[in-house]
Design a protein around this motif. Structure first.
Motif, PDB file in Angstrom:
ATOM      1  N   MET A  92      38.677  23.262  41.134  1.00 45.76           N
ATOM      2  CA  MET A  92      39.442  24.480  41.062  1.00 45.76           C
ATOM      3  C   MET A  92      38.523  25.706  41.007  1.00 45.76           C
ATOM      4  SD  MET A  92      42.453  25.480  38.514  1.00 45.76           S
ATOM      5  CE  MET A  92      43.965  25.147  39.259  1.00 45.76           C
ATOM      6  N   SER A  93      37.423  25.606  40.300  1.00 48.03           N
ATOM      7  CA  SER A  93      36.477  26.726  40.244  1.00 48.03           C
ATOM      8  C   SER A  93      35.894  27.013  41.616  1.00 48.03           C
ATOM      9  CB  SER A  93      35.354  26.436  39.251  1.00 48.03           C
ATOM     10  OG  SER A  93      35.852  26.328  37.948  1.00 48.03           O
ATOM     11  N   SER A  94      35.699  25.964  42.408  1.00 46.38           N
ATOM     12  CA  SER A  94      35.176  26.161  43.767  1.00 46.38           C
ATOM     13  C   SER A  94      36.132  26.998  44.593  1.00 46.38           C
ATOM     14  CB  SER A  94      34.957  24.815  44.460  1.00 46.38           C
ATOM     15  OG  SER A  94      33.995  24.065  43.788  1.00 46.38           O
ATOM     16  N   GLU A  95      37.422  26.702  44.471  1.00 51.11           N
ATOM     17  CA  GLU A  95      38.419  27.470  45.211  1.00 51.11           C
ATOM     18  C   GLU A  95      38.468  28.908  44.722  1.00 51.11           C
ATOM     19  OE1 GLU A  95      39.527  24.449  43.775  1.00 51.11           O
ATOM     20  OE2 GLU A  95      39.551  23.218  45.570  1.00 51.11           O
ATOM     21  N   ALA A  96      38.366  29.104  43.413  1.00 46.93           N
ATOM     22  CA  ALA A  96      38.376  30.456  42.852  1.00 46.93           C
ATOM     23  C   ALA A  96      37.187  31.252  43.367  1.00 46.93           C
ATOM     24  CB  ALA A  96      38.357  30.403  41.325  1.00 46.93           C
ATOM     25  N   LEU A  97      36.048  30.608  43.504  1.00 53.14           N
ATOM     26  CA  LEU A  97      34.865  31.287  44.012  1.00 53.14           C
ATOM     27  C   LEU A  97      35.071  31.711  45.468  1.00 53.14           C
ATOM     28  CD1 LEU A  97      32.026  32.247  43.373  1.00 53.14           C
ATOM     29  CD2 LEU A  97      31.183  29.978  43.983  1.00 53.14           C
ATOM     30  N   VAL A  98      35.651  30.843  46.268  1.00 55.09           N
ATOM     31  CA  VAL A  98      35.926  31.168  47.670  1.00 55.09           C
ATOM     32  C   VAL A  98      36.921  32.328  47.755  1.00 55.09           C
ATOM     33  CG1 VAL A  98      36.982  30.310  49.808  1.00 55.09           C
ATOM     34  CG2 VAL A  98      35.372  28.875  48.547  1.00 55.09           C
ATOM     35  N   ILE A  99      37.972  32.272  46.960  1.00 53.93           N
ATOM     36  CA  ILE A  99      38.982  33.339  46.964  1.00 53.93           C
ATOM     37  C   ILE A  99      38.349  34.664  46.537  1.00 53.93           C
ATOM     38  CG2 ILE A  99      41.062  34.179  45.784  1.00 53.93           C
ATOM     39  CD1 ILE A  99      41.961  31.173  45.732  1.00 53.93           C
ATOM     40  N   ALA A 100      37.505  34.628  45.510  1.00 53.07           N
ATOM     41  CA  ALA A 100      36.845  35.846  45.037  1.00 53.07           C
ATOM     42  C   ALA A 100      35.980  36.457  46.129  1.00 53.07           C
ATOM     43  CB  ALA A 100      36.003  35.537  43.807  1.00 53.07           C
ATOM     44  N   GLU A 101      35.263  35.618  46.841  1.00 61.10           N
ATOM     45  CA  GLU A 101      34.417  36.106  47.934  1.00 61.10           C
ATOM     46  C   GLU A 101      35.263  36.694  49.060  1.00 61.10           C
ATOM     47  OE1 GLU A 101      32.395  32.450  48.734  1.00 61.10           O
ATOM     48  OE2 GLU A 101      30.731  32.920  47.388  1.00 61.10           O
ATOM     49  N   GLU A 102      36.336  36.002  49.411  1.00 56.23           N
ATOM     50  CA  GLU A 102      37.209  36.475  50.497  1.00 56.23           C
ATOM     51  C   GLU A 102      37.862  37.814  50.168  1.00 56.23           C
ATOM     52  OE1 GLU A 102      39.943  33.243  51.065  1.00 56.23           O
ATOM     53  OE2 GLU A 102      38.532  32.118  52.313  1.00 56.23           O
ATOM     54  N   HIS A 103      38.187  38.020  48.898  1.00 57.74           N
ATOM     55  CA  HIS A 103      38.882  39.241  48.480  1.00 57.74           C
ATOM     56  C   HIS A 103      37.929  40.293  47.909  1.00 57.74           C
ATOM     57  CE1 HIS A 103      42.974  37.881  49.196  1.00 57.74           C
ATOM     58  NE2 HIS A 103      42.524  36.671  48.871  1.00 57.74           N
ATOM     59  N   HIS A 104      36.642  39.998  47.957  1.00 62.59           N
ATOM     60  CA  HIS A 104      35.626  40.933  47.447  1.00 62.59           C
ATOM     61  C   HIS A 104      35.948  41.370  46.021  1.00 62.59           C
ATOM     62  CE1 HIS A 104      34.048  41.007  51.496  1.00 62.59           C
ATOM     63  NE2 HIS A 104      35.274  41.258  51.928  1.00 62.59           N
ATOM     64  N   ASP A 105      36.215  40.382  45.169  1.00 67.96           N
ATOM     65  CA  ASP A 105      36.549  40.618  43.755  1.00 67.96           C
ATOM     66  C   ASP A 105      35.360  40.191  42.908  1.00 67.96           C
ATOM     67  OD1 ASP A 105      37.477  40.484  41.116  1.00 67.96           O
ATOM     68  OD2 ASP A 105      39.499  39.932  41.747  1.00 67.96           O
ATOM     69  N   PRO A 106      34.486  41.131  42.527  1.00 67.24           N
ATOM     70  CA  PRO A 106      33.272  40.764  41.811  1.00 67.24           C
ATOM     71  C   PRO A 106      33.510  40.182  40.420  1.00 67.24           C
ATOM     72  CG  PRO A 106      33.481  43.144  41.916  1.00 67.24           C
ATOM     73  CD  PRO A 106      34.565  42.571  42.772  1.00 67.24           C
ATOM     74  N   VAL A 107      34.561  40.599  39.737  1.00 62.03           N
ATOM     75  CA  VAL A 107      34.821  40.052  38.400  1.00 62.03           C
ATOM     76  C   VAL A 107      35.272  38.602  38.509  1.00 62.03           C
ATOM     77  CG1 VAL A 107      36.234  40.263  36.308  1.00 62.03           C
ATOM     78  CG2 VAL A 107      35.279  42.317  37.390  1.00 62.03           C
ATOM     79  N   LEU A 108      36.180  38.318  39.436  1.00 61.98           N
ATOM     80  CA  LEU A 108      36.601  36.929  39.647  1.00 61.98           C
ATOM     81  C   LEU A 108      35.425  36.085  40.116  1.00 61.98           C
ATOM     82  CD1 LEU A 108      38.726  34.728  39.708  1.00 61.98           C
ATOM     83  CD2 LEU A 108      39.370  35.520  42.005  1.00 61.98           C
ATOM     84  N   GLU A 109      34.598  36.637  40.981  1.00 59.14           N
ATOM     85  CA  GLU A 109      33.415  35.909  41.452  1.00 59.14           C
ATOM     86  C   GLU A 109      32.474  35.593  40.288  1.00 59.14           C
ATOM     87  OE1 GLU A 109      29.663  36.451  44.525  1.00 59.14           O
ATOM     88  OE2 GLU A 109      31.358  37.808  44.688  1.00 59.14           O
ATOM     89  N   MET A 110      32.273  36.572  39.407  1.00 60.53           N
ATOM     90  CA  MET A 110      31.420  36.384  38.238  1.00 60.53           C
ATOM     91  C   MET A 110      31.956  35.243  37.358  1.00 60.53           C
ATOM     92  SD  MET A 110      30.818  39.147  35.169  1.00 60.53           S
ATOM     93  CE  MET A 110      32.565  39.194  34.757  1.00 60.53           C
ATOM     94  N   LEU A 111      33.257  35.270  37.092  1.00 57.17           N
ATOM     95  CA  LEU A 111      33.858  34.251  36.235  1.00 57.17           C
ATOM     96  C   LEU A 111      33.851  32.877  36.903  1.00 57.17           C
ATOM     97  CD1 LEU A 111      36.848  36.326  34.858  1.00 57.17           C
ATOM     98  CD2 LEU A 111      34.752  35.707  33.651  1.00 57.17           C
ATOM     99  N   ALA A 112      34.172  32.831  38.180  1.00 60.58           N
ATOM    100  CA  ALA A 112      34.201  31.552  38.894  1.00 60.58           C
ATOM    101  C   ALA A 112      32.798  30.958  39.006  1.00 60.58           C
ATOM    102  CB  ALA A 112      34.819  31.729  40.276  1.00 60.58           C
ATOM    103  N   ALA A 113      31.811  31.785  39.321  1.00 58.54           N
ATOM    104  CA  ALA A 113      30.432  31.287  39.444  1.00 58.54           C
ATOM    105  C   ALA A 113      29.923  30.779  38.098  1.00 58.54           C
ATOM    106  CB  ALA A 113      29.518  32.382  39.985  1.00 58.54           C
ATOM    107  N   GLY A 114      30.210  31.506  37.033  1.00 60.14           N
ATOM    108  CA  GLY A 114      29.785  31.065  35.701  1.00 60.14           C
ATOM    109  C   GLY A 114      30.454  29.771  35.278  1.00 60.14           C
TER     110      GLY A 114
END
Length: 75
Positions: A1-23
């Motif tokens: 699920m975190s992998s999908e969140a990371l992809v979604i964050a990248e696609e939507h250019h959401d740095p906070v979601l990307e930060m949380l998903a990557a962590g």
């Protein structure tokens, strides 16, 4: 699920979601025996410029836990 969140964050250019998903993905990968140190570094870089929730999911907390589990107490 975190992998999908990371992809979604990248696609939507959401740095906070990307930060949380990557962590989160970094920590889960480490616990599964497949560390991905580049992810925590990415999360820490984003945390340096973007504020996110601090309640246990902040990248410096993830990094501290990972160092503790690895016995890297000096870090």
């Amino acid at each position: 699920m975190s992998s999908e969140a990371l992809v979604i964050a990248e696609e939507h250019h959401d740095p906070v979601l990307e930060m949380l998903a990557a962590g989160t993905l970094s920590t889960v990968s480490l616990m599964a025996g497949r560390p991905r140190p580049g992810l925590i570094e990415r999360a820490l870089s984003l945390a340096a410029v973007h504020e996110g929730p601090l309640l246990g999911r902040w990248p410096p907390i993830f990094r501290a836990r990972q160092c503790l589990w690895a016995g890297q107490l000096v870090e």
